[in-house]
Design an enzyme around this catalytic site. Structure first.
Site, PDB file in Angstrom:
ATOM      1  NE  ARG A 164       3.208  14.968  12.435  1.00 26.00           N
ATOM      2  CZ  ARG A 164       3.401  13.884  12.754  1.00 26.00           C
ATOM      3  NH1 ARG A 164       3.620  13.244  13.809  1.00 26.00           N
ATOM      4  NH2 ARG A 164       3.412  12.974  11.535  1.00 26.00           N
ATOM      5  CB  SER A 236      -0.325  14.817   7.171  1.00 19.33           C
ATOM      6  OG  SER A 236       0.271  13.646   7.004  1.00 19.33           O
ATOM      7  CD  GLU A 332       0.851  17.295  10.484  1.00 15.07           C
ATOM      8  OE1 GLU A 332       0.385  16.214  10.292  1.00 15.07           O
ATOM      9  OE2 GLU A 332       2.117  17.471  10.258  1.00 15.07           O
TER      10      GLU A 332
HETATM   11  N1  EPU Z   1      -4.430   5.080   4.017  1.00 18.05           N
HETATM   12  C1  EPU Z   1      -5.257   5.060   2.976  1.00 18.05           C
HETATM   13  N2  EPU Z   1      -5.461   5.858   1.904  1.00 18.05           N
HETATM   14  C2  EPU Z   1      -4.748   7.012   1.636  1.00 18.05           C
HETATM   15  C3  EPU Z   1      -3.608   7.294   2.737  1.00 18.05           C
HETATM   16  C4  EPU Z   1      -3.496   6.350   3.949  1.00 18.05           C
HETATM   17  O1  EPU Z   1      -6.016   4.096   3.034  1.00 18.05           O
HETATM   18  O2  EPU Z   1      -5.023   7.823   1.155  1.00 18.05           O
HETATM   19  C5  EPU Z   1      -3.995   4.114   4.968  1.00 18.05           C
HETATM   20  C6  EPU Z   1      -2.842   3.533   4.758  1.00 18.05           C
HETATM   21  O3  EPU Z   1      -2.956   2.362   3.629  1.00 18.05           O
HETATM   22  C7  EPU Z   1      -2.356   2.940   5.978  1.00 18.05           C
HETATM   23  C8  EPU Z   1      -2.794   4.015   6.919  1.00 18.05           C
HETATM   24  O4  EPU Z   1      -3.882   4.771   6.389  1.00 18.05           O
HETATM   25  O5  EPU Z   1      -3.171   1.929   6.194  1.00 18.05           O
HETATM   26  C9  EPU Z   1      -1.542   5.039   7.419  1.00 18.05           C
HETATM   27  O6  EPU Z   1      -1.128   5.652   5.947  1.00 18.05           O
HETATM   28  P1  EPU Z   1       0.361   5.967   6.231  1.00 18.05           P
HETATM   29  O7  EPU Z   1       1.372   5.042   6.692  1.00 18.05           O
HETATM   30  O8  EPU Z   1       0.785   6.730   4.845  1.00 18.05           O
HETATM   31  O9  EPU Z   1       0.414   7.240   7.313  1.00 18.05           O
HETATM   32  P2  EPU Z   1      -0.620   8.372   7.619  1.00 18.05           P
HETATM   33  O10 EPU Z   1      -1.408   8.085   9.203  1.00 18.05           O
HETATM   34  O11 EPU Z   1      -1.683   8.853   6.334  1.00 18.05           O
HETATM   35  C10 EPU Z   1       1.051   9.564   9.199  1.00 18.05           C
HETATM   36  C11 EPU Z   1       1.654  11.063   9.458  1.00 18.05           C
HETATM   37  C12 EPU Z   1       2.717  11.134   8.522  1.00 18.05           C
HETATM   38  C13 EPU Z   1       3.788  10.055   8.451  1.00 18.05           C
HETATM   39  C14 EPU Z   1       2.969   8.859   8.328  1.00 18.05           C
HETATM   40  C15 EPU Z   1       4.018   7.772   8.556  1.00 18.05           C
HETATM   41  C16 EPU Z   1      -0.074  12.374  10.418  1.00 18.05           C
HETATM   42  C17 EPU Z   1      -0.846  13.319  10.330  1.00 18.05           C
HETATM   43  N3  EPU Z   1       0.792  11.804   9.309  1.00 18.05           N
HETATM   44  O12 EPU Z   1       0.381   9.415   7.873  1.00 18.05           O
HETATM   45  O13 EPU Z   1       3.512  12.441   8.447  1.00 18.05           O
HETATM   46  O14 EPU Z   1       4.791  10.179   7.597  1.00 18.05           O
HETATM   47  O15 EPU Z   1       2.258   8.575   9.478  1.00 18.05           O
HETATM   48  O16 EPU Z   1       4.515   7.664  10.115  1.00 18.05           O
HETATM   49  O17 EPU Z   1       0.050  11.689  11.643  1.00 18.05           O
HETATM   50  C18 EPU Z   1       3.162  14.914   8.334  1.00 18.05           C
HETATM   51  O18 EPU Z   1       2.950  14.910   9.409  1.00 18.05           O
HETATM   52  O19 EPU Z   1       2.999  15.883   7.340  1.00 18.05           O
HETATM   53  C19 EPU Z   1       3.365  13.460   7.742  1.00 18.05           C
HETATM   54  C20 EPU Z   1       3.573  13.195   6.171  1.00 18.05           C
END
Ligand code: EPU
Length: 337
Positions: A164, A236, A332
């Site tokens: 990012r 995010s 972010e």
């Molecule tokens: N999780 C939780 N609780 C929550 C949210 C997530 O336990 O409330 C756990 C999920 O169960 C999973 C892990 O955290 O095991 C990762 O969650 P998720 O797949 O939703 O992805 P993320 O790491 O929270 C990142 C990006 C998103 C992108 C997703 C999918 C960043 C800051 N965010 O989110 O990007 O869509 O992966 O690749 O890297 C953005 O940048 O605005 C964004 C939405």
């Protein structure tokens, strides 16, 4: 070109917070930008280049000039047996570009379906999702230098793309207006299905096609992420922290189910959403700002929240994560004052 003063930015930020720009300029062509900059209208003023407004939090009125390139157009500029190069203007909506690529049978950006924002911002932010980062599809970035209004081109190695981040967000911030991005896509798709849940979601839809991958990603996103058209948010709010193996081991002893993703070099990305949820903040609100109830990494405007209220909520959340896990979350979202 359109020039306005004391201009409301509420419609131009997906958090839907009220903020006014002292000056706002909308550009519809590269020539308009060169012409405007050549006349030194910006002399000494603060400036902000606006894309889709989906990664910004205005906490106050902006006393400088907002530059808004709304250049449109998507063209194929080169085709080879395996690849196609498409030049998309900065003001195109990101997801329209993805839809166009998928409908044309060109692979590479389908996992980035439904990400809000503009094509220009995709390069600033190095948008990423479901195992794909846009940096791997960018062939070059075209921009206009603000100080010395001329057209410049950057190749991925110049841009220092990271998680990012890029030079456009870092040491070049405020120096260039991105006008177009050229993407190199595959005519024979090579699907990226390693991110948990993606492959099974596609299989439920049937054959492994670009269309089905796009549809699967859209449904995964819609099941977790609030639609900015309905509820103000900027995706995010924080980045996922990256820690070393030693720190991860310590955390896993106490929290064996902490989601973590190896980054190479003994570095691991840990899920900030999980940390926030574990602190009890998921779904909690503070006044008119809240932590989303299906994805704790996303902060939402329940209606009428100010930017400051959302920022204060983010500081409470960050404080709770620091107190419980000793990790400081990095934003972010760009906070603009
Ligand atoms: N999780 C939780 N609780 C929550 C949210 C997530 O336990 O409330 C756990 C999920 O169960 C999973 C892990 O955290 O095991 C990762 O969650 P998720 O797949 O939703 O992805 P993320 O790491 O929270 C990142 C990006 C998103 C992108 C997703 C999918 C960043 C800051 N965010 O989110 O990007 O869509 O992966 O690749 O890297 C953005 O940048 O605005 C964004 C939405």
């Amino acid at each position: 070109m359109e020039l306005k003063t004391d201009f409301s930015l509420k419609a131009f930020n997906t958090f839907k917070v009220e903020a006014a720009a002292a000056r706002y300029v909308r550009f519809d062509s590269e020539n308009e930008i060169v012409d405007f900059l050549g006349r030194n209208f910006l002399d000494g003023q603060r400036r902000l280049v606006l894309g889709g407004g989906s990664n910004l939090l205005f906490v106050d009125d902006f006393d400088g000039t907002v530059l808004h390139p709304l250049l449109k157009g998507i063209h194929v500029i080169k085709k080879e047996r395996q690849h196609v190069w498409i030049r998309a203007m900065a003001g195109e909506n990101w997801d329209d570009l993805v839809a166009f690529a998928v409908a044309s049978g060109w692979g590479g950006i389908e996992n980035l379906s439904l990400i809000p924002g503009s094509v220009g911002a995709s390069a600033v932010q190095n948008i990423g999702a479901y195992g794909v980062e846009v940096k791997d599809l960018i062939d070059r970035v075209e921009a206009i230098s603000i100080h010395n209004p001329e057209k410049v081109r950057f190749f991925p190695d110049d841009c220092r793309f990271g998680y990012r981040s890029s030079n456009f967000k870092g040491r070049w911030a405020g120096q260039f207006i991105i006008t177009a991005v050229v993407f190199k896509l595959s005519r024979k798709p090579d699907f990226a299905l390693a991110y948990p849940g993606v492959k099974s979601a596609v299989e439920k839809l049937g054959a492994m096609t670009l269309d089905n991958v796009r549809q699967a990603i859209v449904s995964i996103r819609q099941s977790k992420l609030p639609d900015p058209a309905l509820i103000g948010n900027a995706g995010s709010f924080f980045k996922n922290p990256v820690i070393d193996g030693h720190a991860l081991c310590g955390m896993l002893k106490l929290n064996p189910d902490l989601p973590h993703f190896p980054q190479g070099d003994d570095r691991y990305k840990v899920a900030a959403g999980w940390l926030i949820e574990r602190c009890g903040w998921k779904g909690r609100s503070m006044g008119r700002a809240a932590v989303h109830d299906r994805q704790a990494l996303v902060l939402v405007n329940l209606g009428g929240a100010t930017g400051l209220e959302i920022l204060e909520l983010s500081e409470q959340v960050n404080g709770a994560v620091q107190a419980m896990f000793g990790i400081e979350l990095e934003r972010e979202v760009l906070v603009v004052r």
